[in-house]
Design a protein around this motif. Structure first.
Motif, PDB file in Angstrom:
ATOM      1  N   ARG A 131      -7.285   9.076 -12.397  1.00 24.44           N
ATOM      2  CA  ARG A 131      -7.275   7.632 -12.096  1.00 24.44           C
ATOM      3  C   ARG A 131      -5.925   6.999 -12.433  1.00 24.44           C
ATOM      4  O   ARG A 131      -5.365   6.224 -11.638  1.00 24.44           O
TER       5      ARG A 131
ATOM      6  N   GLY B  25      -3.301   8.137  -9.962  1.00 22.17           N
ATOM      7  CA  GLY B  25      -3.471   7.434  -8.685  1.00 22.17           C
ATOM      8  C   GLY B  25      -2.959   6.000  -8.764  1.00 22.17           C
ATOM      9  O   GLY B  25      -2.293   5.513  -7.829  1.00 22.17           O
ATOM     10  N   GLU B  26      -3.296   5.333  -9.889  1.00 21.89           N
ATOM     11  CA  GLU B  26      -2.806   3.959 -10.049  1.00 21.89           C
ATOM     12  C   GLU B  26      -1.284   3.928 -10.129  1.00 21.89           C
ATOM     13  O   GLU B  26      -0.626   3.015  -9.572  1.00 21.89           O
TER      14      GLU B  26
ATOM     15  N   LYS C 235       0.842   6.146  -8.808  1.00 24.85           N
ATOM     16  CA  LYS C 235       1.411   6.404  -7.480  1.00 24.85           C
ATOM     17  C   LYS C 235       1.307   5.179  -6.583  1.00 24.85           C
ATOM     18  O   LYS C 235       2.229   4.859  -5.824  1.00 24.85           O
ATOM     19  N   ALA C 236       0.143   4.513  -6.693  1.00 28.87           N
ATOM     20  CA  ALA C 236      -0.019   3.305  -5.888  1.00 28.87           C
ATOM     21  C   ALA C 236       1.006   2.244  -6.291  1.00 28.87           C
ATOM     22  O   ALA C 236       1.600   1.562  -5.435  1.00 28.87           O
ATOM     23  N   GLU C 237       1.215   2.112  -7.599  1.00 39.30           N
ATOM     24  CA  GLU C 237       2.196   1.133  -8.075  1.00 39.30           C
ATOM     25  C   GLU C 237       3.610   1.517  -7.651  1.00 39.30           C
ATOM     26  O   GLU C 237       4.416   0.664  -7.247  1.00 39.30           O
TER      27      GLU C 237
ATOM     28  N   ALA D 243       4.358   3.321  -5.024  1.00 39.01           N
ATOM     29  CA  ALA D 243       4.477   3.073  -3.584  1.00 39.01           C
ATOM     30  C   ALA D 243       4.685   1.585  -3.309  1.00 39.01           C
ATOM     31  O   ALA D 243       5.467   1.193  -2.426  1.00 39.01           O
ATOM     32  N   ARG D 244       3.988   0.758  -4.099  1.00 33.37           N
ATOM     33  CA  ARG D 244       4.173  -0.693  -3.905  1.00 33.37           C
ATOM     34  C   ARG D 244       5.590  -1.113  -4.236  1.00 33.37           C
ATOM     35  O   ARG D 244       6.230  -1.886  -3.486  1.00 33.37           O
TER      36      ARG D 244
END
Length: 315
Positions: free
Chosen positions: A247, A250-251, A253-255, A257-258
């Motif tokens: 988790r 994933g958070e 990587k998402a951050e 990517a943002r």
């Protein structure tokens, strides 16, 4: 001489008249007879004190102790029962004692008629109780008598033996026939003749070894349960940690990517530069492959300069 005889006669008369007085103690019954026939029975609990009767030998007084008395039984040897083969087992010697008393004036009268003395009571009741005890022991397995148990079990076993010894109307018959109330019959100890002590000791050791094996088995079961619970707890913790790691990654990587998307929006060419740089790193990392690329390949733009400074390739 005549004077002496008169004095002696007077003294004899005084002593004889003294036999007309007697005291009844609180702890006794006084059984009064006239030439062997009952006249009265005085209970010390309610009629203690000084009494008057006809001088001896007209009236006589038999004193009976009303307190609780006891006597020991001779050691009773009896064969125990083997419940498996249904045959006799080992010889067991049992030591016991009996407590008894005279409960009432009516019982005191019956006691005087049937027994009269505590010694005779022991001779009369002793063989009867010994016979009942021997018969009882002969019906019990030896393991029930010598097995190692806690205090509550031992007390329950002693109470069971007591109830069987005093049951079957034995107490009622003793009171009706002899005027004796049998209060209790208690087993003091079990002992074993020399000939059977070795086998008894072997049986005790075997029983204790069995008890030790039971304790060890229970300990192994508890240890296995504790180990299994620990493994299950550790596995649950590891799974929770792995899920939390996934988790968080994933958070992250998402951050990332943002943030990267925001950076690309501000400078498109710099974003393309970073993409190429990352692709180049992937191609050359941990590999011995030989790459044959044209110098006009877009990746070589990184070698010619930063974004915005690279000259367009010649046609």
């Amino acid at each position: 001489m005549k004077r002496v005889l008169q004095i002696a006669a007077a003294v004899a008369v005084v002593l004889w008249l003294r036999t007309a007085f007697y005291a009844v103690d609180y702890a006794e019954f006084a059984y009064v007879t006239q030439f062997g026939e009952r006249v009265a029975v005085h209970d010390g609990e309610t009629a203690a004190g000084l009494k008057v009767k006809a001088p001896w030998p007209v009236h006589s007084v038999v004193r009976i102790d009303r307190r609780v008395q006891s006597f020991d039984l001779p050691a009773v040897e009896s064969l125990t029962r083997d419940p498996v083969t249904k045959t006799v087992d080992k010889t067991l010697a049992v030591d016991a004692f009996v407590t008894w008393r005279i409960p009432s004036a009516e019982a005191a009268e019956q006691f005087v008629k049937a027994i009269r003395t505590p010694e005779q009571a022991r001779k009369t009741l002793g063989p009867q109780v010994s016979g009942r005890l021997a018969a009882l022991v002969s019906t019990m397995p030896l393991d029930d008598l010598i097995s190692v148990a806690d205090a509550a079990t031992i007390d329950a076993r002693a109470e069971k033996v007591r109830a069987q010894l005093l049951g079957d109307g034995f107490r009622e018959r003793a009171l009706a026939e002899y005027g004796v109330e049998v209060i209790d019959v208690r087993v003091r100890r079990f002992s074993y003749p020399e000939a059977v002590r070795a086998s008894i000791a072997d049986r005790i050791r075997s029983e204790r070894a069995k008890k030790a094996a039971d304790y060890e088995s229970e300990g192994r079961q508890r240890a296995a349960k504790i180990t299994t619970d620990a493994y299950a707890t550790a596995k649950t913790t590891e799974d929770d940690a792995a899920a939390q790691k996934t988790r968080i990654e994933g958070e992250a990587k998402a951050e990332a990517a943002r943030v990267r998307g925001a950076a690309y929006a501000q400078d498109r060419e710099f974003g393309q530069f970073l993409d190429k740089l990352q692709a180049f790193q992937v191609m050359v990392a941990d590999t011995r492959d030989v790459l044959l690329l044209s110098t006009r390949h877009p990746l070589f733009d990184l070698l010619r300069g930063p974004p915005g400074a690279v000259a367009p390739p010649k046609q």
